[in-house]
Design a protein around this motif. Structure first.
Motif, mmCIF file in Angstrom:
data_model
loop_
_atom_site.group_PDB
_atom_site.id
_atom_site.type_symbol
_atom_site.label_atom_id
_atom_site.label_comp_id
_atom_site.label_asym_id
_atom_site.label_seq_id
_atom_site.Cartn_x
_atom_site.Cartn_y
_atom_site.Cartn_z
ATOM 1 N N GLY A 22 0.785 -1.220 0.000
ATOM 2 C CA GLY A 22 0.000 0.000 0.000
ATOM 3 C C GLY A 22 0.822 1.277 0.000
ATOM 4 O O GLY A 22 0.274 2.365 -0.120
ATOM 5 N N LEU A 23 2.141 1.146 0.132
ATOM 6 C CA LEU A 23 3.037 2.310 0.135
ATOM 7 C C LEU A 23 3.956 2.221 -1.079
ATOM 8 O O LEU A 23 4.682 1.244 -1.245
ATOM 9 C CB LEU A 23 3.876 2.342 1.411
ATOM 10 C CG LEU A 23 4.965 3.421 1.489
ATOM 11 C CD1 LEU A 23 4.364 4.823 1.465
ATOM 12 C CD2 LEU A 23 5.812 3.219 2.752
ATOM 13 N N LEU A 24 3.895 3.229 -1.923
ATOM 14 C CA LEU A 24 4.787 3.329 -3.075
ATOM 15 C C LEU A 24 5.737 4.486 -2.820
ATOM 16 O O LEU A 24 5.301 5.624 -2.613
ATOM 17 C CB LEU A 24 3.978 3.575 -4.358
ATOM 18 C CG LEU A 24 4.774 3.826 -5.634
ATOM 19 C CD1 LEU A 24 5.690 2.641 -5.971
ATOM 20 C CD2 LEU A 24 3.825 4.124 -6.797
ATOM 21 N N ILE A 25 7.033 4.182 -2.787
ATOM 22 C CA ILE A 25 8.061 5.197 -2.581
ATOM 23 C C ILE A 25 8.754 5.430 -3.912
ATOM 24 O O ILE A 25 9.242 4.488 -4.527
ATOM 25 C CB ILE A 25 9.094 4.749 -1.534
ATOM 26 C CG1 ILE A 25 8.420 4.480 -0.188
ATOM 27 C CG2 ILE A 25 10.211 5.784 -1.398
ATOM 28 C CD1 ILE A 25 9.316 3.802 0.834
ATOM 29 N N MET A 26 8.785 6.674 -4.344
ATOM 30 C CA MET A 26 9.478 7.020 -5.583
ATOM 31 C C MET A 26 10.444 8.158 -5.296
ATOM 32 O O MET A 26 10.061 9.171 -4.717
ATOM 33 C CB MET A 26 8.481 7.407 -6.675
ATOM 34 C CG MET A 26 7.570 6.242 -7.045
ATOM 35 S SD MET A 26 6.654 6.505 -8.558
ATOM 36 C CE MET A 26 7.960 6.304 -9.759
ATOM 37 N N LYS A 43 6.237 9.175 -15.808
ATOM 38 C CA LYS A 43 6.898 8.018 -15.199
ATOM 39 C C LYS A 43 6.177 7.560 -13.930
ATOM 40 O O LYS A 43 6.145 6.376 -13.619
ATOM 41 C CB LYS A 43 8.356 8.344 -14.877
ATOM 42 C CG LYS A 43 9.211 8.502 -16.101
ATOM 43 C CD LYS A 43 10.639 8.810 -15.746
ATOM 44 C CE LYS A 43 11.465 8.969 -17.013
ATOM 45 N NZ LYS A 43 12.858 9.272 -16.719
ATOM 46 N N ILE A 44 5.600 8.506 -13.205
ATOM 47 C CA ILE A 44 4.945 8.175 -11.938
ATOM 48 C C ILE A 44 3.576 7.532 -12.149
ATOM 49 O O ILE A 44 3.228 6.551 -11.489
ATOM 50 C CB ILE A 44 4.822 9.435 -11.052
ATOM 51 C CG1 ILE A 44 6.221 9.887 -10.604
ATOM 52 C CG2 ILE A 44 3.922 9.190 -9.856
ATOM 53 C CD1 ILE A 44 6.226 11.207 -9.866
ATOM 54 N N ARG A 45 2.777 8.074 -13.074
ATOM 55 C CA ARG A 45 1.404 7.585 -13.267
ATOM 56 C C ARG A 45 1.307 6.087 -13.544
ATOM 57 O O ARG A 45 0.473 5.414 -12.929
ATOM 58 C CB ARG A 45 0.699 8.403 -14.346
ATOM 59 C CG ARG A 45 0.254 9.776 -13.843
ATOM 60 C CD ARG A 45 -0.588 10.511 -14.871
ATOM 61 N NE ARG A 45 0.159 10.886 -16.052
ATOM 62 C CZ ARG A 45 0.872 12.007 -16.179
ATOM 63 N NH1 ARG A 45 0.918 12.862 -15.182
ATOM 64 N NH2 ARG A 45 1.512 12.269 -17.290
ATOM 65 N N PRO A 46 2.140 5.505 -14.414
ATOM 66 C CA PRO A 46 2.040 4.053 -14.634
ATOM 67 C C PRO A 46 2.376 3.231 -13.390
ATOM 68 O O PRO A 46 1.803 2.169 -13.166
ATOM 69 C CB PRO A 46 3.040 3.773 -15.753
ATOM 70 C CG PRO A 46 3.302 5.077 -16.401
ATOM 71 C CD PRO A 46 3.061 6.128 -15.363
ATOM 72 N N GLU A 47 3.300 3.733 -12.578
ATOM 73 C CA GLU A 47 3.641 3.032 -11.338
ATOM 74 C C GLU A 47 2.462 3.043 -10.373
ATOM 75 O O GLU A 47 2.179 2.040 -9.712
ATOM 76 C CB GLU A 47 4.874 3.653 -10.683
ATOM 77 C CG GLU A 47 6.158 3.397 -11.432
ATOM 78 C CD GLU A 47 6.522 1.923 -11.481
ATOM 79 O OE1 GLU A 47 6.289 1.185 -10.496
ATOM 80 O OE2 GLU A 47 7.055 1.501 -12.519
ATOM 81 N N LEU A 56 1.469 7.454 -1.792
ATOM 82 C CA LEU A 56 2.620 7.664 -2.659
ATOM 83 C C LEU A 56 3.554 8.605 -1.922
ATOM 84 O O LEU A 56 3.207 9.765 -1.669
ATOM 85 C CB LEU A 56 2.206 8.284 -3.996
ATOM 86 C CG LEU A 56 3.345 8.810 -4.877
ATOM 87 C CD1 LEU A 56 4.277 7.678 -5.297
ATOM 88 C CD2 LEU A 56 2.785 9.548 -6.086
ATOM 89 N N ALA A 57 4.720 8.102 -1.535
ATOM 90 C CA ALA A 57 5.726 8.924 -0.854
ATOM 91 C C ALA A 57 6.760 9.355 -1.883
ATOM 92 O O ALA A 57 7.475 8.517 -2.426
ATOM 93 C CB ALA A 57 6.384 8.136 0.277
#
Length: 139
Positions: A22-26, A43-47, A56-57
């Motif tokens: 539930g946590l996506l770190i980019m 680049k972020i939207r597809p992830e 999204l962190a």
């Protein structure tokens, strides 16, 4: 995160590292300005679509400058993601970027609750919420 440490590194290169459902770190790097902000979003939207995170962190510790137009684009992106149920947190802002965000509408939206000095504190807060704390202040 490398298991047993506070070292965060690309999962693509370290598949056995600890993850947080539930946590996506980019991690973003370099100056963010009008000319590259849309590419970063691309680049972020597809992830986000693939991972479907609750949070999204965005690790901005590698971002020395955030240009005004890019900040406006980030504000609009926060609204879109919020409407989709994704909460954006900002992490590791240098003092100049932090001051700029805090003076902006995005700073008002995020408040101190959604900005963290480092990934370790952001992950700890995420784990606290996953353990049962209210998401009210986050959304």
């Amino acid at each position: 995160r490398q298991r047993g440490t506070h070292v965060f590194r690309p999962l693509s290169e370290n598949e056995d590292d600890e993850t947080f459902p539930g946590l996506l770190i980019m991690r973003l790097e370099h100056r963010i300005f009008f000319a590259n902000a849309e590419q970063i979003g691309d680049k972020i939207r597809p992830e986000i679509a693939a991972q479907q995170p609750r949070v999204l962190a965005l690790d901005l510790s590698g971002v020395p400058d955030l240009e005004y137009t890019a900040l406006n684009m980030l504000t609009k992106a926060e609204k879109r993601q919020h409407d989709r149920g994704v909460i954006i947190w900002l992490v590791g802002l240098n003092p100049d970027v932090l001051a700029m965000v805090q003076r902006s509408p995005l700073g008002e939206i995020l408040g101190h609750e959604r900005m963290f000095p480092n990934l370790e504190l952001a992950v700890a807060k995420y784990q606290e919420y996953r353990a049962g704390a209210s998401w009210e202040m986050q959304g």
